[in-house]
Design a protein around this motif. Structure first.
Motif, PDB file in Angstrom:
ATOM      1  N   GLY A  27     -20.749  79.104 -40.865  1.00 57.58           N
ATOM      2  CA  GLY A  27     -20.371  78.370 -42.064  1.00 57.58           C
ATOM      3  C   GLY A  27     -19.910  76.971 -41.718  1.00 57.58           C
ATOM      4  N   PRO A  28     -19.128  76.316 -42.594  1.00 52.98           N
ATOM      5  CA  PRO A  28     -18.693  74.944 -42.329  1.00 52.98           C
ATOM      6  C   PRO A  28     -17.685  74.871 -41.191  1.00 52.98           C
ATOM      7  N   VAL A  29     -17.864  73.871 -40.334  1.00 57.44           N
ATOM      8  CA  VAL A  29     -16.970  73.631 -39.205  1.00 57.44           C
ATOM      9  C   VAL A  29     -16.546  72.169 -39.247  1.00 57.44           C
ATOM     10  N   LEU A  30     -15.279  71.898 -38.995  1.00 58.81           N
ATOM     11  CA  LEU A  30     -14.782  70.529 -38.961  1.00 58.81           C
ATOM     12  C   LEU A  30     -14.594  70.068 -37.523  1.00 58.81           C
ATOM     13  N   LYS A  31     -14.940  68.803 -37.286  1.00 52.93           N
ATOM     14  CA  LYS A  31     -14.573  68.172 -36.028  1.00 52.93           C
ATOM     15  C   LYS A  31     -14.339  66.690 -36.301  1.00 52.93           C
ATOM     16  N   LYS A  32     -13.652  66.038 -35.387  1.00 52.44           N
ATOM     17  CA  LYS A  32     -13.321  64.634 -35.574  1.00 52.44           C
ATOM     18  C   LYS A  32     -14.547  63.749 -35.315  1.00 52.44           C
ATOM     19  N   ALA A  33     -14.710  62.756 -36.160  1.00 56.00           N
ATOM     20  CA  ALA A  33     -15.844  61.838 -36.019  1.00 56.00           C
ATOM     21  C   ALA A  33     -15.524  60.532 -36.722  1.00 56.00           C
ATOM     22  N   GLY A  34     -16.330  59.533 -36.415  1.00 59.14           N
ATOM     23  CA  GLY A  34     -16.349  58.314 -37.207  1.00 59.14           C
ATOM     24  C   GLY A  34     -15.382  57.231 -36.797  1.00 59.14           C
ATOM     25  N   GLY A  35     -15.345  56.241 -37.640  1.00 55.02           N
ATOM     26  CA  GLY A  35     -14.508  55.074 -37.429  1.00 55.02           C
ATOM     27  C   GLY A  35     -15.342  53.839 -37.157  1.00 55.02           C
ATOM     28  N   LEU A  36     -15.027  52.754 -37.841  1.00 58.22           N
ATOM     29  CA  LEU A  36     -15.814  51.529 -37.687  1.00 58.22           C
ATOM     30  C   LEU A  36     -15.635  50.903 -36.318  1.00 58.22           C
ATOM     31  N   ALA A  37     -14.507  51.149 -35.649  1.00 55.89           N
ATOM     32  CA  ALA A  37     -14.314  50.605 -34.302  1.00 55.89           C
ATOM     33  C   ALA A  37     -15.305  51.231 -33.323  1.00 55.89           C
ATOM     34  N   ARG A  38     -15.623  52.503 -33.497  1.00 55.70           N
ATOM     35  CA  ARG A  38     -16.598  53.162 -32.630  1.00 55.70           C
ATOM     36  C   ARG A  38     -18.009  52.648 -32.903  1.00 55.70           C
ATOM     37  N   ILE A  39     -18.339  52.499 -34.156  1.00 58.24           N
ATOM     38  CA  ILE A  39     -19.656  51.962 -34.491  1.00 58.24           C
ATOM     39  C   ILE A  39     -19.796  50.536 -33.955  1.00 58.24           C
ATOM     40  N   SER A  40     -18.768  49.727 -34.136  1.00 55.46           N
ATOM     41  CA  SER A  40     -18.812  48.352 -33.655  1.00 55.46           C
ATOM     42  C   SER A  40     -19.012  48.302 -32.137  1.00 55.46           C
ATOM     43  N   ARG A  41     -18.308  49.144 -31.400  1.00 47.27           N
ATOM     44  CA  ARG A  41     -18.449  49.191 -29.936  1.00 47.27           C
ATOM     45  C   ARG A  41     -19.879  49.579 -29.554  1.00 47.27           C
ATOM     46  N   VAL A  43     -22.678  49.157 -31.254  1.00 49.02           N
ATOM     47  CA  VAL A  43     -23.619  48.080 -31.557  1.00 49.02           C
ATOM     48  C   VAL A  43     -23.433  46.913 -30.607  1.00 49.02           C
ATOM     49  N   LYS A  44     -22.202  46.502 -30.374  1.00 46.98           N
ATOM     50  CA  LYS A  44     -21.964  45.346 -29.488  1.00 46.98           C
ATOM     51  C   LYS A  44     -22.414  45.634 -28.059  1.00 46.98           C
ATOM     52  N   THR A  45     -22.189  46.857 -27.587  1.00 43.74           N
ATOM     53  CA  THR A  45     -22.642  47.230 -26.252  1.00 43.74           C
ATOM     54  C   THR A  45     -24.163  47.163 -26.171  1.00 43.74           C
ATOM     55  N   LEU A  46     -24.818  47.680 -27.191  1.00 43.72           N
ATOM     56  CA  LEU A  46     -26.280  47.662 -27.222  1.00 43.72           C
ATOM     57  C   LEU A  46     -26.813  46.230 -27.247  1.00 43.72           C
ATOM     58  N   LYS A  47     -26.174  45.382 -28.041  1.00 36.15           N
ATOM     59  CA  LYS A  47     -26.635  43.994 -28.137  1.00 36.15           C
ATOM     60  C   LYS A  47     -26.421  43.229 -26.827  1.00 36.15           C
ATOM     61  N   LYS A  48     -25.433  43.636 -26.040  1.00 35.64           N
ATOM     62  CA  LYS A  48     -25.216  43.011 -24.729  1.00 35.64           C
ATOM     63  C   LYS A  48     -26.235  43.509 -23.710  1.00 35.64           C
ATOM     64  N   GLU A  49     -26.612  44.773 -23.822  1.00 29.94           N
ATOM     65  CA  GLU A  49     -27.489  45.389 -22.836  1.00 29.94           C
ATOM     66  C   GLU A  49     -28.956  45.064 -23.049  1.00 29.94           C
ATOM     67  N   GLN A  50     -29.338  44.780 -24.293  1.00 30.16           N
ATOM     68  CA  GLN A  50     -30.746  44.496 -24.547  1.00 30.16           C
ATOM     69  C   GLN A  50     -30.904  43.456 -25.647  1.00 30.16           C
ATOM     70  N   GLU A  51     -32.059  42.827 -25.639  1.00 31.40           N
ATOM     71  CA  GLU A  51     -32.370  41.838 -26.664  1.00 31.40           C
ATOM     72  C   GLU A  51     -32.903  42.537 -27.912  1.00 31.40           C
ATOM     73  N   ASN A  52     -32.993  41.776 -28.973  1.00 26.90           N
ATOM     74  CA  ASN A  52     -33.723  42.195 -30.166  1.00 26.90           C
ATOM     75  C   ASN A  52     -33.128  43.436 -30.844  1.00 26.90           C
ATOM     76  N   VAL A  53     -31.826  43.373 -31.115  1.00 22.17           N
ATOM     77  CA  VAL A  53     -31.141  44.457 -31.828  1.00 22.17           C
ATOM     78  C   VAL A  53     -30.667  43.927 -33.178  1.00 22.17           C
ATOM     79  N   LEU A  54     -30.997  44.656 -34.227  1.00 26.70           N
ATOM     80  CA  LEU A  54     -30.552  44.305 -35.576  1.00 26.70           C
ATOM     81  C   LEU A  54     -29.740  45.467 -36.147  1.00 26.70           C
ATOM     82  N   PHE A  55     -28.633  45.145 -36.811  1.00 24.72           N
ATOM     83  CA  PHE A  55     -27.705  46.145 -37.343  1.00 24.72           C
ATOM     84  C   PHE A  55     -27.513  45.888 -38.833  1.00 24.72           C
ATOM     85  N   PHE A  56     -27.845  46.897 -39.652  1.00 24.76           N
ATOM     86  CA  PHE A  56     -27.778  46.746 -41.102  1.00 24.76           C
ATOM     87  C   PHE A  56     -26.889  47.815 -41.734  1.00 24.76           C
ATOM     88  N   ASP A  57     -26.265  47.439 -42.844  1.00 24.11           N
ATOM     89  CA  ASP A  57     -25.428  48.343 -43.623  1.00 24.11           C
ATOM     90  C   ASP A  57     -26.132  48.675 -44.933  1.00 24.11           C
TER      91      ASP A  57
END
Length: 475
Positions: A27-41, A43-57
């Motif tokens: 059935g349903p199980v809860l676990k911790k997830a999310g946060g804009l600081a994690r998403i930001s990290r 995306v920024k890591t990816l953009k540093k590691e490679q070219e041509n990354v686009l991030f949309f909301d």
């Protein structure tokens, strides 16, 4: 040449790590997830590691929790300046503060707001930029926005005042025709919902990728329709979509996609984390004030009825001498584990905090309203699917067949334990103008708001426990 698309959608003000619901064999199980600081990290890591990354909301960016609603969306602006977002499409809840405030919010963003299907009624011009073109090492990516087309139909009147909306079919055809001359790849950034997006690409050829939003779907395997790849990344800042796109000679040759579960193992962007903490610090009192408790895990992850909304309607029914209580079938709001509920939690459960009303409806009027709601959820025509989930209720038992024709889905209906009667008058309690919009002129508003009613209910009745056995079921 390879480029990467990252999408988030329907974050609904979930700024920090929170409970998220996952389905298991138990059935349903809860676990911790999310946060804009994690998403930001991420995306920024990816953009540093490679070219041509686009991030949309994909929309519903300015509404959903107390800090955003109390500030009319402005609390999140400093945070968005740090997130390396390349564009967004407004969602239906982004119109919550009216035309003028939405313009104020989008004008202050460091990235464009995109939509080709909403116009300013005063000027008859597009209210947002229809599309942008991003050039990546010689490959041009055209990104078109489509906002939710039924803001004026399903949301409170103040949301859409001064604006007009369309389904966007003709506008998309025009945008695609223009972009074929200017771009190698055409991406649709949509807040239409997965069913409408799938239908749209069957009507409009030439769209390569759809970054879908609105319906909170966790798409793990891309949906391909009419040569178009469609994906969506859940909700509540708990997931992101990651697409790696190969292009040769101006044509897509391969797409690799994964839905990324942003759990607590991901690192955080410290700058964004500090901004989140600063935003939340203004609501320390609400976050520390215990309003009550629950023995039931509260969530909105089921179509027909859900514990989070049952708490709302049970509280409404207890507050007024009524036969039935209703609440809109919203999708937003992260789940909450059994245990204490704070005042901040109550604002997350129902951030609109609507004023309660009572209303008398005949059995026939009630039946028609329920059938209409089922049509907005289950219509065979995706463009007629205007609702969220099935209207939430207490005091009612209903069985229905979702695949039946419009107006003929309900199989049985009992109210307060008695068979429904078409001529009988039933006393209804609900909240706000989104519920029973057709009967707005007959509502009697009662000068008390949802959060006060739910808080009193929890204090008087003790920890909430949803009764076993569903009241609304398919047959």
């Amino acid at each position: 040449m390879k480029f990467t698309l990252i999408q988030q959608n329907d974050t609904h003000g979930c700024l920090e790590l929170h409970n998220e619901l996952y389905w298991s064999t138990e059935g349903p199980v809860l676990k911790k997830a999310g946060g804009l600081a994690r998403i930001s990290r991420y995306v920024k890591t990816l953009k540093k590691e490679q070219e041509n990354v686009l991030f949309f909301d994909g929309g519903d960016l300015f509404h959903g929790t107390l800090p955003l609603v109390a500030s009319k969306g402005e609390a999140i602006l400093p945070l968005l300046e740090k997130m390396d977002i390349d564009g967004f499409v407004p969602g239906n809840w982004d119109y919550a503060y009216g035309k003028k405030q939405l313009r104020n919010l989008t004008d202050r963003l460091p990235f464009p707001a995109l939509s080709c299907n909403v116009k300013d009624e005063d000027t008859k011009a597009n209210f947002f930029i229809p599309y942008v073109i991003k050039e990546l090492n010689g490959v041009k990516v055209g990104v078109v926005g489509l906002t939710y087309p039924y803001v004026d139909i399903t949301m409170p009147p103040d949301f859409s005042k001064g604006l007009s909306f369309s389904t966007g079919v003709e506008e998309m055809r025009q945008c695609v025709a223009e972009l074929k001359e200017k771009a190698d790849v055409i991406v649709l950034l949509s807040h239409m919902g997965l069913p409408l997006d799938a239908q749209l690409v069957s009507l409009v050829s030439g769209i390569d990728i759809v970054l879908s939003g609105h319906s909170h779907d966790r798409v793990t395997k891309p949906i391909v329709r009419n040569g178009t790849c469609i994906v969506q990344a859940g909700s509540s800042s708990s997931f992101i979509g990651h697409l790696d796109v190969e292009v040769q000679n101006g044509k897509i040759t391969d797409i690799q996609y994964r839905l990324v579960d942003i759990d607590e193992q991901f690192g955080e962007d410290e700058e964004v984390k500090e901004l989140v903490e600063e935003i939340l610090s203004a609501y320390t009192t609400e976050r520390e004030t215990v309003a009550g408790g629950t023995k039931t895990v509260l969530h909105r992850m089921t179509l027909e009825e859900a514990p989070m909304d049952k708490l709302i309607t049970d509280a409404y029914l207890a507050a007024f001498e009524s036969d039935l209580a209703f609440s809109h079938g919203w999708r937003y709001g992260p789940p909450m584990d059994a245990g204490p509920l704070t005042l901040y939690d109550l604002h997350t459960i129902i951030p609109t905090n609507p004023e309660l009303f009572t209303l008398e409806l005949t059995g026939e009027e009630l039946w028609d309203a329920l059938e209409n709601n089922l049509e907005t959820v289950h219509s065979a025509d995706p463009f007629e699917q205007k609702g969220g989930y099935v209207l939430r209720s207490s005091g009612l038992k209903m069985t229905y067949k979702p695949y039946n024709p419009k107006g003929h889905r309900i199989q049985s209906l009992t109210i307060v334990g008695e068979d429904w009667q078409p001529a009988k008058r039933y006393r209804v309690v609900g909240g706000g103008s989104q519920t029973f919009k057709k009967h707005e002129d007959r509502k009697q508003y009662r000068n008390i708001h949802a959060i006060d009613v739910i808080g009193s209910f929890l204090q008087e009745k003790g920890p909430y426990e949803m009764k076993k056995g569903a009241d609304v079921v398919t047959v």
